[in-house]
Scaffold this active site. Structure first.
Site, short mmCIF file in Angstrom:
data_model
loop_
_atom_site.label_atom_id
_atom_site.label_comp_id
_atom_site.label_asym_id
_atom_site.label_seq_id
_atom_site.Cartn_x
_atom_site.Cartn_y
_atom_site.Cartn_z
N GLY A 43 29.22 25.10 22.71
CA GLY A 43 28.53 24.89 21.45
C GLY A 43 29.44 25.17 20.28
O GLY A 43 30.66 24.98 20.35
N SER A 44 28.87 25.65 19.20
CA SER A 44 29.62 25.87 17.98
C SER A 44 30.51 27.11 18.10
O SER A 44 30.25 28.01 18.91
CB SER A 44 28.67 26.05 16.80
OG SER A 44 27.99 27.30 16.90
N GLY A 59 29.84 30.80 19.76
CA GLY A 59 30.78 31.33 20.74
C GLY A 59 31.29 32.71 20.39
O GLY A 59 31.48 33.56 21.26
N GLU A 67 33.67 27.00 25.47
CA GLU A 67 34.12 25.67 25.08
C GLU A 67 33.39 25.35 23.79
O GLU A 67 32.22 25.00 23.80
CB GLU A 67 33.82 24.65 26.19
CG GLU A 67 34.61 23.37 26.06
CD GLU A 67 33.97 22.41 25.06
OE1 GLU A 67 34.51 22.31 23.92
OE2 GLU A 67 32.97 21.79 25.39
#
EC number: 1.2.1.3
Length: 513
Positions: free
Chosen positions: A245-246, A250, A267
């Site tokens: 995600g963003s 993260g 990721e």
């Protein structure tokens, strides 16, 4: 642009979501509730209402996953591979129906939705082979009549948080590897695209029921928003958490997992760039750039955001690219003649509009970017992909906007181009289009791209499952899918065995009593 198959050749079952779930024998009712109204990005229509998992429900899921793990870790790895094989066969059988769910869930076009389900099948095939290749090492030892080796053991519960844009593939990249490695799985999909998770977990339940060695509750789904993800990341019973995600999300996950000394694989954002050299095959480059920039309506972590073109060909290349963009068909993704489907929701459209406004203020010249089909679908958000010619890599260019915006800049030397590409905080995917071997190899060298993915003469998106997927810097450093990423799902033990009658110590240390 090439014309796709006619509408009459569609493989989609054109049915409502309840009918599709009935056809794959997955009861949607098991997540029935009133907490979340799921609307389709295609037309804004409410598809169903779902219940969310509360804190107590998550605790029960973790307890069940731990019990399942204690049994599953004792099952031989090739036997664990049989579970993945059984699941893969179910996915193959229901590929079209699952693709239809993906389209209803997140708005992907038919061809991209089918491609995503194919990724699930591909990683299953990879994991099945991997189940017989979880190799350790025999290590040279300095002591006579000793043997040193490393062994790999199942780790525990694998907690997975995924984003809306790949509601099937990203889960499978982790879950299939985790299962053959002997772990149990808890999956929190995005609340924006939960239907795919429900469908796939239902098929996994069928596979588990068909395999005598697989315990119940081995692979579970929990539904919820950010707070549920925070609880999952904070729980000490989960040794490994993966988050897609963003970058903001993260950082939160990494801090929570790190605070308890757990493992995380991240990721995150990808402000991806492609360099088009004056030595490029321009026909090839046009095709590669177009799909990378507009595929999935620019809502891929590997979507092409920045185009860096040699100054001698930039005007010609951009003119040709605008011609291609003018031919793109934007519309309902369940129409096989469409190239670009909808944005996921209103917020995504607002972010795109704001980014284009800022780009204009920073000197950019905008082509496209308009909202379309608003009269026909007032509760959905279709846009024309945008090309923005920029005088420099400004503040907005250095940000990732999850929408089909392609910023174009010029360069004079290859070093200047690579500096532009690397001059952002994200480091996921990158590409160069060139027929010059020296340029290509320089781009791939330690002095070239600083991204986790570096391609030559293909775009930034469309990674295969055989290679490790992930990036550097603010992208998080995590890896998923193939290569040796399986090692993240296991714990390593270094073993030394003395089969002599003496006790020599390492490094020549002597200890006599």
């Amino acid at each position: 642009m090439a014309t796709k198959a006619s509408r009459n050749n569609s493989v989609f079952p054109r049915e409502d979501v309840q009918t599709i779930f009935s056809r794959i024998n997955v009861p949607l009712e098991r997540f029935k509730g009133t907490d979340l109204g799921k609307h389709s990005p295609i037309d804004g229509e409410k598809l169903c209402e779902l219940g969310l998992t509360d804190e107590a429900g998550l605790n029960r899921a973790i307890d069940d996953a731990q019990q399942a793990f204690l049994r599953w870790r004792t099952v031989p790895a090739p036997e664990r591979g049989k579970l993945v094989y059984t699941f893969a066969e179910l996915v193959r059988r229901h590929k079209a129906a699952l693709a239809a769910v993906v389209t209803l869930d997140c708005g992907k076009t038919e061809t991209e939705a089918l491609g995503e389900i194919q990724e699930v099948i591909d990683i299953c095939d990879f994991a099945i082979g991997l189940s017989r290749q979880l190799y350790g090492l025999t290590i040279a030892t300095e002591r006579p009549e000793h043997r040193m080796a490393e062994t790999w053991h199942p780790l525990g519960i694998f907690g997975q948080i995924t984003a809306f844009n790949f509601p099937a593939a990203v889960w499978s990249w982790g879950a299939m590897i985790a299962l053959v490695c002997g772990d149990s799985v808890i999956w929190k999909p995005s609340e924006k695209s939960p239907l795919t998770a429900i469908a796939l977990s239902g098929l996994m339940d069928q596979a588990i029921a068909a395999c005598d060695s697989a315990p119940a509750k081995l692979a579970q789904v929990v539904l919820g928003g950010a707070e549920l993800g925070r609880q999952l990341a904070s729980d000490t019973r989960i040794p490994l958490v993966s988050a897609t995600g963003s970058t903001t999300m993260g950082r939160d996950v990494a801090a929570r997992v790190g605070a308890r000394l757990g493992r995380s694989t991240l990721e995150l954002g990808g402000n991806n760039a492609a360099i088009v050299s004056d030595k490029a095959d321009l026909d090839l480059a046009i095709r590669g750039v177009a799909f990378a920039a507009v595929g999935t309506a620019g809502q891929r972590c590997t979507s092409l955001r920045r185009l860096i073109v040699h100054e001698s060909i930039a005007d010609e290349f951009v003119a040709r690219l605008k011609t291609v963009y003018a031919q793109l068909r934007v519309g309902r993704p369940d129409d096989p003649d469409v190239h670009v489907g909808p944005l996921i929701d209103e917020r995504a459209h607002q972010q795109m509009a704001s980014a284009l406004q800022q780009a204009s203020a920073e000197g950019g010249s905008v082509f496209g970017g308009e909202r379309v089909l608003e009269d026909q679908y007032p509760d959905a958000f279709y846009v024309n992909p945008a090309i923005v010619s920029m005088p420099a890599q400004s503040d907005i260019v250095e940000q990732e906007t999850f929408a089909p915006i392609l910023y174009v800049m010029k360069y004079a030397t290859i070093d200047e181009a690579i500096a532009l590409q690397n001059g952002v905080s994200q480091g996921l995917s990158s590409a160069i289009f060139t027929t010059d071997m020296r340029e290509a190899e320089y781009f791939l060298s330690a002095s070239g791209s600083d991204c986790g993915i570096a391609n030559v003469n293909i775009g930034t998106s469309g990674a295969e499952i055989g290679g490790a997927f992930g990036g550097e810097k603010a992208t998080g450093g995590g890896r998923a899918a193939g290569s040796d990423t399986w090692k993240a799902f296991m714990r390593r033990a270094t073993n030394t065995v003395n089969y002599s009658s003496s006790l020599p110590l390492a490094q020549g240390v002597e200890f006599d009593v």
